[in-house]
Write a protein that holds these residues in place. Structure first.
Motif, PDB file in Angstrom:
ATOM      1  N   ASP A 121      13.306  19.167  84.267  1.00  0.00           N
ATOM      2  CA  ASP A 121      13.953  18.897  82.982  1.00  0.00           C
ATOM      3  C   ASP A 121      15.412  18.496  83.174  1.00  0.00           C
ATOM      4  O   ASP A 121      15.915  17.587  82.506  1.00  0.00           O
ATOM      5  N   ARG A 166      11.970  11.138  74.299  1.00  0.00           N
ATOM      6  CA  ARG A 166      11.854  10.545  75.634  1.00  0.00           C
ATOM      7  C   ARG A 166      11.567  11.618  76.682  1.00  0.00           C
ATOM      8  O   ARG A 166      10.803  11.395  77.625  1.00  0.00           O
ATOM      9  N   HIS A 167      12.169  12.784  76.539  1.00  0.00           N
ATOM     10  CA  HIS A 167      11.882  13.900  77.446  1.00  0.00           C
ATOM     11  C   HIS A 167      10.410  14.281  77.390  1.00  0.00           C
ATOM     12  O   HIS A 167       9.757  14.481  78.420  1.00  0.00           O
ATOM     13  N   ASP A 168       9.889  14.391  76.185  1.00  0.00           N
ATOM     14  CA  ASP A 168       8.497  14.818  76.032  1.00  0.00           C
ATOM     15  C   ASP A 168       7.538  13.806  76.666  1.00  0.00           C
ATOM     16  O   ASP A 168       6.550  14.190  77.300  1.00  0.00           O
ATOM     17  N   ARG A 169       7.819  12.512  76.495  1.00  0.00           N
ATOM     18  CA  ARG A 169       6.940  11.499  77.086  1.00  0.00           C
ATOM     19  C   ARG A 169       6.991  11.574  78.612  1.00  0.00           C
ATOM     20  O   ARG A 169       5.952  11.480  79.275  1.00  0.00           O
ATOM     21  N   ARG A 204       7.804  14.236  80.451  1.00  0.00           N
ATOM     22  CA  ARG A 204       7.142  15.481  80.863  1.00  0.00           C
ATOM     23  C   ARG A 204       5.626  15.321  80.840  1.00  0.00           C
ATOM     24  O   ARG A 204       4.929  15.790  81.744  1.00  0.00           O
ATOM     25  N   ALA A 205       5.112  14.688  79.798  1.00  0.00           N
ATOM     26  CA  ALA A 205       3.662  14.501  79.694  1.00  0.00           C
ATOM     27  C   ALA A 205       3.141  13.652  80.847  1.00  0.00           C
ATOM     28  O   ALA A 205       2.078  13.936  81.417  1.00  0.00           O
ATOM     29  N   TRP A 206       3.881  12.601  81.218  1.00  0.00           N
ATOM     30  CA  TRP A 206       3.443  11.749  82.334  1.00  0.00           C
ATOM     31  C   TRP A 206       3.464  12.540  83.639  1.00  0.00           C
ATOM     32  O   TRP A 206       2.521  12.474  84.436  1.00  0.00           O
ATOM     33  N   ALA A 217       3.031  15.618  84.086  1.00  0.00           N
ATOM     34  CA  ALA A 217       2.040  16.689  84.099  1.00  0.00           C
ATOM     35  C   ALA A 217       0.705  16.238  84.684  1.00  0.00           C
ATOM     36  O   ALA A 217      -0.124  17.075  85.063  1.00  0.00           O
ATOM     37  N   SER A 218       0.472  14.934  84.785  1.00  0.00           N
ATOM     38  CA  SER A 218      -0.796  14.429  85.315  1.00  0.00           C
ATOM     39  C   SER A 218      -0.807  14.486  86.841  1.00  0.00           C
ATOM     40  O   SER A 218       0.227  14.292  87.481  1.00  0.00           O
ATOM     41  N   HIS A 259       1.421  12.335  89.851  1.00  0.00           N
ATOM     42  CA  HIS A 259       2.644  11.795  89.297  1.00  0.00           C
ATOM     43  C   HIS A 259       3.835  12.624  89.790  1.00  0.00           C
ATOM     44  O   HIS A 259       3.791  13.859  89.743  1.00  0.00           O
ATOM     45  N   ASP A 297       4.156   4.156  83.475  1.00  0.00           N
ATOM     46  CA  ASP A 297       2.951   4.234  82.657  1.00  0.00           C
ATOM     47  C   ASP A 297       2.569   2.898  82.036  1.00  0.00           C
ATOM     48  O   ASP A 297       1.577   2.809  81.311  1.00  0.00           O
TER      49      ASP A 297
END
Length: 379
Positions: free
Chosen positions: A12, A68-71, A73-75, A77-78, A81, A181
């Motif tokens: 983060d 933008r942080h959430d996007r 973080r979500a990427w 998490a896969s 990555h 992405d």
């Protein structure tokens, strides 16, 4: 070639620095002074300004964009990555030593591929049939010599080089000018996914970053810096491939150009490069000679990172030397005195082609292994 997985707090904090945008040099200065990204964020605005941060960066550091942080973080998490920061030991050494290294890179795939000795293969987006054939043939020959193929995933020569590596299969990576992405051009989405599965896709831009014209020349500086050399196969007199070649020269890398017909407008850029001092190449051996010294330097960096043996190879062969790293011992046991191809070594060891390529290069430079036509033998 892995380091402990960063904690969510580490990720983060690094994301907050990246998403602040602006020039990366002040942020690298802050990282060097403060020790880590979290400490940078905890500093006061005067410390940021003293390091050279712009007012816009200071505001973004204090008020990060949650969407933008959430996007991002979500990427991340896969599976597969990664976010590799400038202070991380896994940050590619050639990129770290380049004139303008990014603060961090997003990687989809195997980050160790970025440590492989690579040649960037670039050229026209609308090549001739012969240009495509040359891209395929050079890429195939270079892969046979244990090199990795790097390019920018653009249409034309870039795509032909990546597809040649995927067909072998051999290691390849792409440096892209959008978020990791997104695919550009869009019809390369499946090709991008294949490159990520077999090698890696790298971007300095956060997930969700759409294509913009200025990002592609910036992308080219990373491609030029990561590779030992850049070979240009068909390029107009004003083209992105020539930008990559110029940036490669600025980073101290070798530049190679494939000559073409004087009647082919896509050969004029190559002829100009040759006239300006690039090495004229007609086969892969010309390239291998040009990058031999830098390949040795990269191999030393690999040795240091992987903690491989540093002693000189013995003058007489040993049937089974004890190697400190278990993966190296497994590879040594899989090798014989008969030439062995990469596919069989993958089957025998269970290691990836990317890992085997770097290990074989180190062992070859130590004198333990010899290679010929993409097949490896104990010395």
């Amino acid at each position: 070639m892995t380091s402990p997985r960063p904690t969510p707090v580490d990720i983060d904090a690094l994301l907050a620095l990246l998403l602040a945008g602006g020039p990366s040099a002040p942020l690298r200065t802050l990282l060097a002074r403060c020790g880590d990204a979290a400490a940078v964020l905890s500093a006061d605005a005067s410390t940021w300004r003293e390091a050279g941060c712009t007012p816009e960066q200071c505001h973004a550091l204090r008020h990060p964009d949650p969407a933008r942080h959430d996007r991002a973080r979500a990427w991340l998490a896969s599976p597969g990555h990664h976010l590799i920061g400038w202070t991380c030991p896994d940050y590619p050494p050639l990129l770290r030593d380049s004139p303008h290294p990014p603060l961090a890179v997003f990687v989809d795939g195997d980050p160790s591929v970025l440590w492989q000795p690579a040649i960037a293969v670039v050229g026209s987006r609308i090549p001739s049939a012969g240009g495509r054939d040359n891209a395929r043939d050079f890429a195939t020959a270079l892969l046979g010599h244990g090199l990795t193929i790097a390019s920018g995933l653009a249409a034309g020569i870039d795509a032909a080089a990546h597809r040649a590596a995927l067909a072998l299969p051999g290691p390849t990576y792409a440096v892209i000018g959008t978020g990791p992405d997104l695919a550009y051009p869009r019809h390369h989405r499946e090709l991008q996914a294949q490159v990520a599965r077999q090698g890696a896709v790298l971007s300095e831009y956060p997930p969700g970053t759409a294509p913009r014209s200025g990002q592609f020349p910036a992308r080219n500086r990373l491609l030029a810096a990561l590779a030992l050399g850049t070979v240009v196969i068909e390029a107009a007199e004003r083209s992105g491939a020539l930008i990559t070649a110029r940036l490669a020269a600025e980073a101290g890398r070798e530049i190679f150009a494939v000559p073409g017909s004087i009647h082919n407008p896509m050969a004029r850029g190559c002829h100009r490069l040759i006239r300006d001092g690039a090495t004229l190449v007609t086969h892969a051996d010309d390239i291998l000679e040009g990058v031999a010294n830098m390949a040795g330097e990269l191999a030393q960096a690999l040795q240091n990172r992987l903690s491989t043996p540093t002693s000189a190879a013995p003058e007489t062969p040993r049937p089974a030397p004890a190697l400190p790293d278990p993966d190296y011992q497994r590879l040594w046991n899989a090798l014989g005195f008969d030439p062995t191809g990469m596919d069989l070594l993958i089957e025998r060891t269970g290691l990836t082609a990317a890992s085997l390529s770097s290990m074989l290069l180190v062992m070859e430079l130590e004198g333990r292994v010899s290679s010929e036509h993409g097949r490896y033998t104990r010395t």
